[in-house]
Enzyme design. Structure first.
Site, short mmCIF file in Angstrom:
data_model
loop_
_atom_site.label_atom_id
_atom_site.label_comp_id
_atom_site.label_asym_id
_atom_site.label_seq_id
_atom_site.Cartn_x
_atom_site.Cartn_y
_atom_site.Cartn_z
CG HIS A 268 93.88 -36.04 105.83
ND1 HIS A 268 94.26 -34.95 106.57
CD2 HIS A 268 94.99 -36.80 105.67
CE1 HIS A 268 95.55 -35.04 106.84
NE2 HIS A 268 96.02 -36.16 106.32
CG ASP B 296 91.34 -33.64 100.47
OD1 ASP B 296 92.31 -33.63 99.70
OD2 ASP B 296 91.42 -33.99 101.66
CD GLN C 94 96.75 -39.53 99.34
OE1 GLN C 94 97.36 -40.16 98.47
NE2 GLN C 94 97.34 -39.12 100.45
CE LYS D 112 99.20 -35.80 101.04
NZ LYS D 112 99.87 -36.68 102.01
CB CYS E 48 95.73 -37.63 109.21
SG CYS E 48 97.31 -37.12 109.83
N1 PLP Z 1 93.75 -34.75 102.44
C1 PLP Z 1 94.17 -35.99 102.15
C2 PLP Z 1 93.23 -36.95 101.50
C3 PLP Z 1 95.47 -36.37 102.45
O1 PLP Z 1 95.89 -37.60 102.15
C4 PLP Z 1 96.34 -35.44 103.05
C5 PLP Z 1 97.71 -35.84 103.43
O2 PLP Z 1 97.97 -36.98 103.72
C6 PLP Z 1 95.86 -34.16 103.32
C7 PLP Z 1 94.56 -33.85 103.02
C8 PLP Z 1 96.75 -33.11 103.94
O3 PLP Z 1 97.74 -32.76 103.04
P1 PLP Z 1 98.93 -31.76 103.47
O4 PLP Z 1 99.50 -32.32 104.73
O5 PLP Z 1 99.87 -31.83 102.32
O6 PLP Z 1 98.31 -30.42 103.65
#
Ligand code: PLP
Length: 419
Positions: free
Chosen positions: A136, A213, A216, A239, A377
């Protein structure tokens, strides 16, 4: 077969009652364009159970007070509720201690905390950081920024056509200059579950710390940070059926101890004079300013809800939905799934010949079906497949087979309309 009957045939999941779960999520009763809402945009953000909504409301109607600094009764109640949410998070991911749990605004802020604190203190010119091609943007840009600042190099693990990390290529990227590895546990645009334990083991054989990370992952699969032995783990409340604006940075205590503060301000200090400031103990050293107290308490409630349904049960239900949906779209002419890894969570990304994802999303919206379209993203993933965007349906604990049928019927109508 009704969704209830289907669920009852899933092993160890005879108590999984999807209708009962749906009743806990008020927003699922909403009508969109006169149609029943079918919410399949869970990877962007999930809906909230009534217990989380009520808890947040309860905080503001009967507990609201700033934490840690007050001797009065309300301040003590809110401090206790905030700190007990921290303990819930600690147990949820099996951290060693509650001092390893830092409340942040979300995954993005947690990663920025690590890059700006750990990275700034430890990286030097010529050092290398490894991420993967399926990250992401939140796990790309903060590393780019710190690498640029420090003269370090960002290296990228390639992925294969199925959307899996090519492990042999990962092995080749590790050198004596590698100072950090940061990878996504589960890809938001492909659904791939990465072999994070193998990645961590190999990294540690080379004394390299690893950040996962888990934005998900935490609500799809049980996570034990001690068993994984990851050095940092980050995720967002919104999420995982919790509020927005709250998230977690887990870090091993010795690493967090060694890191300088990320932001300065109230609560993160021990003493302040104009000459010198000393910093508070963990986890407060990293929690400058008044935090999202209601968010943290709501996140604790979301953890209670997930635990009550059972993460294993949720995972089985979602796997059932993913398998069902994958099969259901298989014979749609011109549809191609992007992300066909052997290990996947309930994310179905696809492209449809000659129909732009934006048109798919708009058409489905008029059927009441909410999906996400775009690059999610993860622009480098789109570049890898040479596509501008995908359409993505992502399933959560409250989705049903019938909802997937409506999605599939909608896709068939789109083919009729767009030829
Ligand atoms: N990392 C992953 C794999 C994501 O799916 C997301 C959000 O879609 C993020 C990071 C960023 O999360 P946040 O916008 O809640 O900080």
């Amino acid at each position: 077969m009704s969704s209830k009957e289907i669920i009852s045939v899933i092993p160890n999941s005879t108590l999984y009652d999807v209708e009962k779960i749906r009743n806990d999520f008020p927003i699922l009763q909403t009508k969109v364009h006169g149609k029943q809402l079918i919410y399949l945009d869970n990877a962007a953000t999930s809906q909230k159970p009534i217990s989380v909504i009520k808890k947040t409301q309860e905080y503001y109607s009967s507990m609201n007070s700033n934490i840690h600094r007050g001797v009065h009764a309300l301040s003590q109640v809110s401090t206790e509720a905030y700190e007990s949410a921290r303990i819930k998070v600690k147990s949820f991911i099996n951290a060693l201690g509650k001092n390893e749990i830092i409340f942040t605004r979300g995954t993005t802020e947690s990663i920025n905390l690590v890059t700006q604190s750990y990275g700034r203190a430890n990286f030097q010119e010529g050092d290398e950081v490894i991420i993967s091609q399926m990250e992401h943007h939140s796990n790309i840009v903060p590393w780019q920024m710190i690498c640029e600042e420090k003269g370090a190099k960002l290296k990228v693990i390639p992925i294969n056509d199925e959307g899996e990390i090519i492990f042999e290529e990962f092995e080749k990227l590790i050198t004596h200059k590698t100072k950090f590895i940061s990878v996504v546990y589960v890809s938001n645009s492909l659904g791939t579950v990465n072999p994070v334990k193998n990645i961590i083991d190999l990294a540690h054989q080379n004394n390299i710390p690893v950040l996962l990370d888990a934005a998900q992952a935490v609500h799809h699969t049980p996570i034990d940070v001690q068993e994984l032995d990851c050095d940092f783990l980050v995720f967002s409340g919104h999420k995982m059926y919790g509020p927005t604006g709250i998230g977690i940075l887990y870090g091993k205590i010795n690493l967090l101890e060694s890191m300088p503060p990320f932001q300065g301000g109230g609560d993160m200090i021990e003493t302040v004079t104009f000459e010198r400031t000393t910093y508070n103990e963990l986890p407060y050293k990293f929690e400058a300013g008044t935090p999202n107290i209601a968010g943290a308490i709501g996140l604790g409630e979301a953890i209670d809800y997930i635990s009550q349904v059972g993460l294993e049960n949720i995972a089985l239900h979602e796997k059932y939905l993913l398998d069902y949906a994958t099969e259901a779209v298989a014979d749609i002419p011109g549809l191609k799934i992007i992300g066909t890894a052997k290990e996947k969570v309930s994310v179905l990304s696809f492209v449809l010949d000659d129909v732009h994802p934006h048109d798919i999303g708009t058409f489905l919206d008029f059927e009441g079906v909410a999906i996400r379209t775009g690059h999610h993203c993860t622009q480098p993933v789109m570049d890898r497949y040479n596509i501008p965007a995908t359409s993505r349906a992502s399933f959560a604990m409250y989705n049903t087979k019938e909802e997937i049928n409506t999605l599939v019927n909608g896709l068939r109508k789109i083919i009729e309309v767009f030829g």
